[in-house]
Motif scaffolding. Structure first.
Motif, short mmCIF file in Angstrom:
data_model
loop_
_atom_site.label_atom_id
_atom_site.label_comp_id
_atom_site.label_asym_id
_atom_site.label_seq_id
_atom_site.Cartn_x
_atom_site.Cartn_y
_atom_site.Cartn_z
N UNK A 112 0.80 -1.22 0.00
CA UNK A 112 0.00 0.00 0.00
C UNK A 112 0.84 1.27 0.00
N UNK A 113 2.09 1.17 0.46
CA UNK A 113 2.92 2.36 0.59
C UNK A 113 2.50 3.24 1.74
N UNK A 114 1.76 2.68 2.70
CA UNK A 114 1.28 3.45 3.85
C UNK A 114 1.77 2.81 5.14
N UNK A 115 1.97 3.65 6.15
CA UNK A 115 2.41 3.16 7.46
C UNK A 115 1.32 2.28 8.07
N UNK A 116 1.72 1.15 8.60
CA UNK A 116 0.79 0.20 9.21
C UNK A 116 1.16 0.02 10.68
N UNK A 117 0.14 -0.02 11.54
CA UNK A 117 0.37 -0.27 12.96
C UNK A 117 -0.51 -1.42 13.41
N UNK A 118 0.10 -2.36 14.13
CA UNK A 118 -0.66 -3.49 14.66
C UNK A 118 -1.70 -2.98 15.67
N UNK A 119 -2.88 -3.54 15.62
CA UNK A 119 -3.95 -3.08 16.49
C UNK A 119 -3.71 -3.46 17.95
N UNK A 120 -3.04 -4.56 18.15
CA UNK A 120 -2.78 -5.03 19.52
C UNK A 120 -1.29 -5.31 19.69
N UNK A 121 -0.75 -5.07 20.89
CA UNK A 121 0.64 -5.48 21.15
C UNK A 121 0.77 -6.99 21.06
N UNK A 122 1.98 -7.45 20.83
CA UNK A 122 2.24 -8.89 20.83
C UNK A 122 3.34 -9.19 21.84
N UNK A 123 3.40 -10.43 22.26
CA UNK A 123 4.42 -10.83 23.22
C UNK A 123 5.65 -11.31 22.48
N UNK A 124 6.79 -10.78 22.90
CA UNK A 124 8.09 -11.18 22.35
C UNK A 124 8.96 -11.53 23.55
N UNK A 125 9.11 -12.84 23.81
CA UNK A 125 9.76 -13.26 25.04
C UNK A 125 8.90 -12.86 26.22
N UNK A 126 9.50 -12.12 27.16
CA UNK A 126 8.76 -11.71 28.36
C UNK A 126 8.16 -10.33 28.23
N UNK A 127 8.30 -9.69 27.07
CA UNK A 127 7.86 -8.30 26.93
C UNK A 127 6.76 -8.14 25.88
N UNK A 128 5.89 -7.17 26.13
CA UNK A 128 4.89 -6.80 25.14
C UNK A 128 5.52 -5.81 24.17
N UNK A 129 5.28 -6.02 22.87
CA UNK A 129 5.90 -5.21 21.82
C UNK A 129 4.80 -4.57 20.97
N UNK A 130 4.97 -3.27 20.69
CA UNK A 130 4.09 -2.60 19.74
C UNK A 130 4.80 -2.52 18.40
N UNK A 131 4.15 -3.03 17.35
CA UNK A 131 4.75 -3.12 16.02
C UNK A 131 4.17 -2.07 15.09
N UNK A 132 5.05 -1.51 14.27
CA UNK A 132 4.65 -0.58 13.23
C UNK A 132 5.53 -0.85 12.02
N UNK A 133 4.97 -0.73 10.82
CA UNK A 133 5.72 -0.95 9.59
C UNK A 133 5.70 0.33 8.77
N UNK A 134 6.90 0.83 8.44
CA UNK A 134 7.03 2.10 7.72
C UNK A 134 7.64 1.82 6.35
N UNK A 135 6.91 2.05 5.26
CA UNK A 135 7.48 1.83 3.93
C UNK A 135 8.59 2.83 3.64
N UNK A 136 9.67 2.34 3.05
CA UNK A 136 10.79 3.21 2.65
C UNK A 136 10.62 3.52 1.17
#
Length: 281
Positions: free
Chosen positions: A89-113
């Motif tokens: 899409x060429x647009x910034x995407x953000x996950x609606x919910x945090x995900x668990x990565x090991x023992x920590x909650x992570x907020x993910x975002x994808x930024x097209x270059x």
């Protein structure tokens, strides 16, 4: 571990301009990581639909996500949807919910270059939420500035190909001193460290609501405001670094203009007291 250039050569058919754009990006993306309190990973799409990690950057202002180096690894299948959508899409995407990565909650975002109107890679912006608390005004301004830079990346407006940083020691970083300017060069936010830098060269009172260039160019102020590119830096109009001096104090200042569809919309200004560095030199 394969080098950046080797990974590009093996996994994608990019033009020389695309390669240079990616090199310029990773040379200057530490400021985004520090402002965002986030790890950044540059993922290169391959012809088989997989993504390979080209580079990574850890924030110096917040807890890291990736303690191990992941350069050269393939993106796990469970994480591909967000990046693939940003690539398509060429647009910034953000996950609606945090995900668990090991023992920590992570907020993910994808930024097209974006370069030359094409998406050539995707940045994963990953924030470790393990130390989340009510953010301060400084932290809110940091994250808002990071969001502005990410939007510029997605429009192909950051990094600047004309960035002039110089080769002297003492380049300011986010924690050294941080200001935000509006399109007219008026300070909308100043961190405590940035205000201290201004006070050392003779400014009195708060900076917020004042035109930075006019303030530093006033009677009895810094000695070198009229020289070379300094006025453009203090107005936030050019991506460059300069120094101002007064009373034996030397302040290094770097401007990162904020663009919106090619129009000047403000600037980020970083500053650092480099007086002792210059004395030793």
């Amino acid at each position: 571990m394969a080098t950046f250039s080797e990974l590009v050569e093996r996994n994608a058919n990019l033009t020389d301009r695309d390669r240079e754009w990616l090199h310029t990006l990773v040379a200057d993306w530490q400021v985004i990581a520090d402002l965002a309190f986030a790890d950044l990973v540059l993922w290169l799409p391959r012809s088989d639909g997989e993504f390979v990690a080209l580079a990574q950057c850890r924030s110096s202002s917040g807890p890291t996500v990736h303690y191990d180096d992941i350069v050269g690894r393939l993106l796990p299948g469970s994480s591909q949807t967000l990046l693939a959508t940003a690539l398509e899409t060429g647009e910034i995407q953000r996950a609606q919910e945090p995900r668990w990565f090991g023992a920590n909650a992570i907020r993910d975002e994808a930024v097209p270059v974006v370069n030359d109107g094409r998406v050539i890679a995707v940045i994963a912006r990953q924030t470790n939420l393990g130390a989340v608390r009510t953010p301060s005004r400084l932290e809110l301004n940091y994250v808002e500035a990071a969001d502005e830079l990410c939007r510029m990346v997605a429009r192909g407006e950051f990094p600047s190909s004309s960035n002039i940083t110089g080769n002297r020691r003492g380049a300011p970083r986010v924690a050294d001193g941080f200001m935000r300017l509006d399109a007219d060069g008026v300070v909308t936010y100043s961190s405590p460290n940035a205000l201290s830098c201004a006070h050392r060269v003779g400014v009195t009172g708060s900076l917020v609501g004042r035109n930075l260039l006019d303030t530093l160019r006033g009677p009895g102020m810094a000695d070198q405001i009229s020289e070379d590119i300094t006025p453009l830096v203090l107005a936030g109009r050019t991506p460059a670094r300069t120094e101002i001096q007064m009373r034996g104090v030397c302040i290094s200042m770097r401007a990162i203009p904020i663009l919106t569809e090619g129009e000047h919309a403000g600037a980020i200004l970083l500053c650092r007291d480099v007086t002792e560095l210059r004395r030793r030199e």
